[in-house]
Design an enzyme around this catalytic site. Structure first.
Site, PDB file in Angstrom:
ATOM      1  N   VAL A   1       2.847  18.332   8.030  1.00  0.00           N
ATOM      2  CA  VAL A   1       3.278  18.444   6.639  1.00  0.00           C
ATOM      3  C   VAL A   1       4.206  19.642   6.455  1.00  0.00           C
ATOM      4  O   VAL A   1       4.550  19.991   5.327  1.00  0.00           O
ATOM      5  CB  VAL A   1       2.060  18.559   5.699  1.00  0.00           C
ATOM      6  CG1 VAL A   1       1.196  17.311   5.787  1.00  0.00           C
ATOM      7  CG2 VAL A   1       1.238  19.807   6.009  1.00  0.00           C
ATOM      8  N   ASP A   2       4.631  20.242   7.557  1.00  0.00           N
ATOM      9  CA  ASP A   2       5.483  21.429   7.463  1.00  0.00           C
ATOM     10  C   ASP A   2       6.739  21.177   6.634  1.00  0.00           C
ATOM     11  O   ASP A   2       7.184  22.060   5.886  1.00  0.00           O
ATOM     12  CB  ASP A   2       5.903  21.893   8.867  1.00  0.00           C
ATOM     13  CG  ASP A   2       4.721  22.315   9.727  1.00  0.00           C
ATOM     14  OD1 ASP A   2       3.585  22.228   9.232  1.00  0.00           O
ATOM     15  OD2 ASP A   2       4.941  22.714  10.876  1.00  0.00           O
ATOM     16  N   LEU A   3       7.319  19.980   6.768  1.00  0.00           N
ATOM     17  CA  LEU A   3       8.552  19.679   6.038  1.00  0.00           C
ATOM     18  C   LEU A   3       8.307  19.662   4.535  1.00  0.00           C
ATOM     19  O   LEU A   3       9.165  20.091   3.754  1.00  0.00           O
ATOM     20  CB  LEU A   3       9.135  18.342   6.504  1.00  0.00           C
ATOM     21  CG  LEU A   3       9.541  18.266   7.976  1.00  0.00           C
ATOM     22  CD1 LEU A   3       9.978  16.848   8.343  1.00  0.00           C
ATOM     23  CD2 LEU A   3      10.668  19.250   8.274  1.00  0.00           C
TER      24      LEU A   3
ATOM     25  N   ASP B   1       6.025   0.493  11.873  1.00  0.00           N
ATOM     26  CA  ASP B   1       4.811  -0.222  11.463  1.00  0.00           C
ATOM     27  C   ASP B   1       4.795  -1.681  11.906  1.00  0.00           C
ATOM     28  O   ASP B   1       3.775  -2.357  11.747  1.00  0.00           O
ATOM     29  CB  ASP B   1       4.639  -0.153   9.941  1.00  0.00           C
ATOM     30  CG  ASP B   1       4.042   1.165   9.485  1.00  0.00           C
ATOM     31  OD1 ASP B   1       3.629   1.963  10.350  1.00  0.00           O
ATOM     32  OD2 ASP B   1       3.984   1.402   8.263  1.00  0.00           O
TER      33      ASP B   1
ATOM     34  N   LYS C   1       0.831  -1.203   0.000  1.00  0.00           N
ATOM     35  CA  LYS C   1       0.000   0.000   0.000  1.00  0.00           C
ATOM     36  C   LYS C   1       0.864   1.251   0.000  1.00  0.00           C
ATOM     37  O   LYS C   1       0.597   2.215  -0.729  1.00  0.00           O
ATOM     38  CB  LYS C   1      -0.911   0.001   1.226  1.00  0.00           C
ATOM     39  CG  LYS C   1      -1.796   1.238   1.333  1.00  0.00           C
ATOM     40  CD  LYS C   1      -2.440   1.385   2.691  1.00  0.00           C
ATOM     41  CE  LYS C   1      -1.464   1.961   3.703  1.00  0.00           C
ATOM     42  NZ  LYS C   1      -2.144   2.505   4.902  1.00  0.00           N
ATOM     43  N   ASN C   2       1.920   1.245   0.811  1.00  0.00           N
ATOM     44  CA  ASN C   2       2.744   2.439   0.958  1.00  0.00           C
ATOM     45  C   ASN C   2       3.644   2.699  -0.241  1.00  0.00           C
ATOM     46  O   ASN C   2       4.311   3.733  -0.297  1.00  0.00           O
ATOM     47  CB  ASN C   2       3.590   2.341   2.234  1.00  0.00           C
ATOM     48  CG  ASN C   2       2.737   2.474   3.485  1.00  0.00           C
ATOM     49  OD1 ASN C   2       1.637   3.016   3.442  1.00  0.00           O
ATOM     50  ND2 ASN C   2       3.237   1.975   4.601  1.00  0.00           N
TER      51      ASN C   2
ATOM     52  N   ARG D   1       1.808  14.242  12.771  1.00  0.00           N
ATOM     53  CA  ARG D   1       2.597  13.941  11.579  1.00  0.00           C
ATOM     54  C   ARG D   1       2.482  15.153  10.651  1.00  0.00           C
ATOM     55  O   ARG D   1       1.781  15.124   9.656  1.00  0.00           O
ATOM     56  CB  ARG D   1       2.087  12.664  10.907  1.00  0.00           C
ATOM     57  CG  ARG D   1       2.177  11.456  11.814  1.00  0.00           C
ATOM     58  CD  ARG D   1       2.119  10.167  11.054  1.00  0.00           C
ATOM     59  NE  ARG D   1       0.748   9.784  10.757  1.00  0.00           N
ATOM     60  CZ  ARG D   1       0.415   8.621  10.194  1.00  0.00           C
ATOM     61  NH1 ARG D   1       1.346   7.753   9.860  1.00  0.00           N
ATOM     62  NH2 ARG D   1      -0.844   8.321   9.957  1.00  0.00           N
TER      63      ARG D   1
ATOM     64  N   ARG E   1      -4.018   9.946   5.113  1.00  0.00           N
ATOM     65  CA  ARG E   1      -2.908  10.884   5.117  1.00  0.00           C
ATOM     66  C   ARG E   1      -2.175  10.926   3.779  1.00  0.00           C
ATOM     67  O   ARG E   1      -1.666  11.971   3.373  1.00  0.00           O
ATOM     68  CB  ARG E   1      -1.932  10.507   6.235  1.00  0.00           C
ATOM     69  CG  ARG E   1      -0.707  11.387   6.233  1.00  0.00           C
ATOM     70  CD  ARG E   1       0.204  11.192   7.411  1.00  0.00           C
ATOM     71  NE  ARG E   1       1.417  11.952   7.201  1.00  0.00           N
ATOM     72  CZ  ARG E   1       1.510  13.258   7.327  1.00  0.00           C
ATOM     73  NH1 ARG E   1       0.445  13.963   7.638  1.00  0.00           N
ATOM     74  NH2 ARG E   1       2.652  13.887   7.112  1.00  0.00           N
TER      75      ARG E   1
ATOM     76  N   CYS F   1      -4.565   7.600  10.300  1.00  0.00           N
ATOM     77  CA  CYS F   1      -4.535   7.027  11.645  1.00  0.00           C
ATOM     78  C   CYS F   1      -4.248   8.094  12.699  1.00  0.00           C
ATOM     79  O   CYS F   1      -3.411   8.969  12.503  1.00  0.00           O
ATOM     80  CB  CYS F   1      -3.455   5.942  11.730  1.00  0.00           C
ATOM     81  SG  CYS F   1      -3.866   4.422  10.872  1.00  0.00           S
TER      82      CYS F   1
END
Length: 422
Positions: free
Chosen positions: A124-126, A308, A22-23, A122, A93, A117
């Site tokens: 998103v600034d980066l 994970d 999935k990832n 987590r 996400r 999740c």
């Protein structure tokens, strides 16, 4: 709402075919927005998150064809919408991954801040900091990221992530392939899924060097072609089924895998007392009916032990011989499964980002509630080894990341079934 009923106490034996990752599939599907021709993506898992990404691409104007084998053909030549709405993004996400491709190819994107999740912050600034450095004009207002290209296209830059970020690396990588000039990404994520995305982009004509290392260099090109690509296998799904074999003292073989992506897990399974046999595209674990030994875990970015897999190893350590320490360094709220495991008789103490697990002889079946994707997997594993019936509620979490988990476990001999309250 669906739930799983598990009658535990049976050692698992047999073979299971691992699905596509999935990832890896999600960023590859997002990257199809970069192509000037249609792309065909195979080995795509049939999961809720995949369906959500398909809906999102369709919302943007892409044309999708999916066959019975989950081969997904995407034609983004007619994309005419540039808003990723809250209704779709709130559940996943990975929706943020359309930001880089849309900005690079179309010069604009409005993406709702992502969901997924509930396992901590987590940000998103980066992502945004890197895209701004490449020339994007970005504001965040009313829950949306509004991004535009100042000069008509993104500019290649030397970028340095403050911390390792997988989705951040992927977003910038996709943006950079159509940027003007050379982009260098320092402190890049090294995960195999990042490499899989890079290989897909290269196949379409991108110029990328260093994927799989902490420094990735991208030379921008004018356009990307279409193509066909097969998604890598899911290393987390593979590890989950190996863990099911280990904690039930059974023998499980996972097929269609890449053993080189499983090394951190395999070392820990061997430390737990498993006998491993490794082939070109399969791994067999045999416990010879022995109780696993407790193993210490500290999560960290790849190639170290994956966050994970932390919850699954906690389930195994709960019934292992001895005590173990599990340290979670990636997310600050990823021990939500502990309370549910304790309801089944697990002896676990928490202290900040550290869990001390004292193995017990047996767990007892109980009603438990899944709180996120990997936590749900750990509760299912615990149910497989517990005495009596375990009921796992809110399994929509597990459906986000595991394809037909009850069917695959049944093939290994588990007494597990899905029921609905409807």
């Amino acid at each position: 709402m669906d739930k799983l009923l598990i009658n535990g106490g049976k050692a698992l034996h047999g073979e299971v075919v691992i699905s596509g990752a999935k990832n890896a599939a999600l960023p590859i599907m997002a990257a199809s927005l970069l192509a000037s021709d249609h792309v065909t993506i195979s080995n795509v898992p049939h999961l809720k998150d995949i369906t959500t990404m398909m809906e999102l691409l369709g919302q943007l104007g892409a044309h999708l064809i999916v066959d019975e084998k989950m081969n997904v053909q995407v034609d983004s030549s007619q994309v005419n919408e540039f808003v990723a709405p809250y209704d779709l993004v709130k559940t996943m996400r990975a929706s943020i991954l359309v930001l880089g491709p849309m900005l690079a190819r179309f010069g604009k994107a409005d993406v709702s801040l992502p969901g997924g999740c509930a396992i901590g912050t987590r940000p998103v600034d980066l992502h945004l900091k890197a895209l701004r450095a490449m020339g994007a004009d970005i504001t965040v207002k009313n829950g949306y990221i509004n991004a535009r290209c100042k000069k008509g296209c993104l500019q290649g830059k030397r970028l340095m992530f403050d911390t390792v970020t997988v989705t951040g690396t992927e977003n910038v990588l996709m943006a950079a392939v159509l940027a003007e000039g050379i982009t260098t990404i320092k402190n890049a994520a090294r995960e195999p899924e990042v490499v899989d995305l890079a290989n897909f982009l290269i196949q379409m004509g991108a110029k990328i060097r260093g994927a799989g290392t902490s420094t990735i260099e991208v030379e921008g090109v004018e356009s990307l072609n279409g193509g066909t690509y097969s998604v890598m296998s899911d290393r987390i799904e593979a590890g989950t089924y190996l863990a099911a074999g280990a904690l039930t003292r059974g023998q499980v073989t996972v097929k269609k895998v890449r053993p080189d992506t499983l090394l951190s897990q395999l070392c820990k399974f061997e430390e737990a007392g498993a006998e491993l046999t490794i082939g070109e595209d399969w791994v067999s674990l045999n416990m010879h009916n022995k109780r696993p030994q407790a193993v210490n875990i500290s999560t960290a970015p790849y190639p170290a032990f994956a966050t994970d897999m932390q919850a699954q190893f906690m389930a195994m350590n709960s019934v292992a011989e001895g005590s173990s320490t599990i340290i979670e360094t990636i997310f600050e709220n990823r021990f939500m499964h502990v309370q549910e495991l304790q309801r089944m008789g697990a002896n676990i103490q928490l202290n900040g980002n550290t869990a001390i697990v004292h193995g017990v002889e047996k767990l007892t079946g109980a009603p438990v509630m899944a709180t996120d994707l990997r936590a749900s997997a750990s509760l299912i594993l615990a149910g497989l080894v517990a005495e009596g019936e375990t009921v796992v509620e809110r399994i929509y979490h597990v459906d986000r990341g595991y394809e037909r988990i009850e069917e695959k476990l049944s093939l290994l001999g588990a007494d597990i079934k899905r029921v609905s309250d409807r």
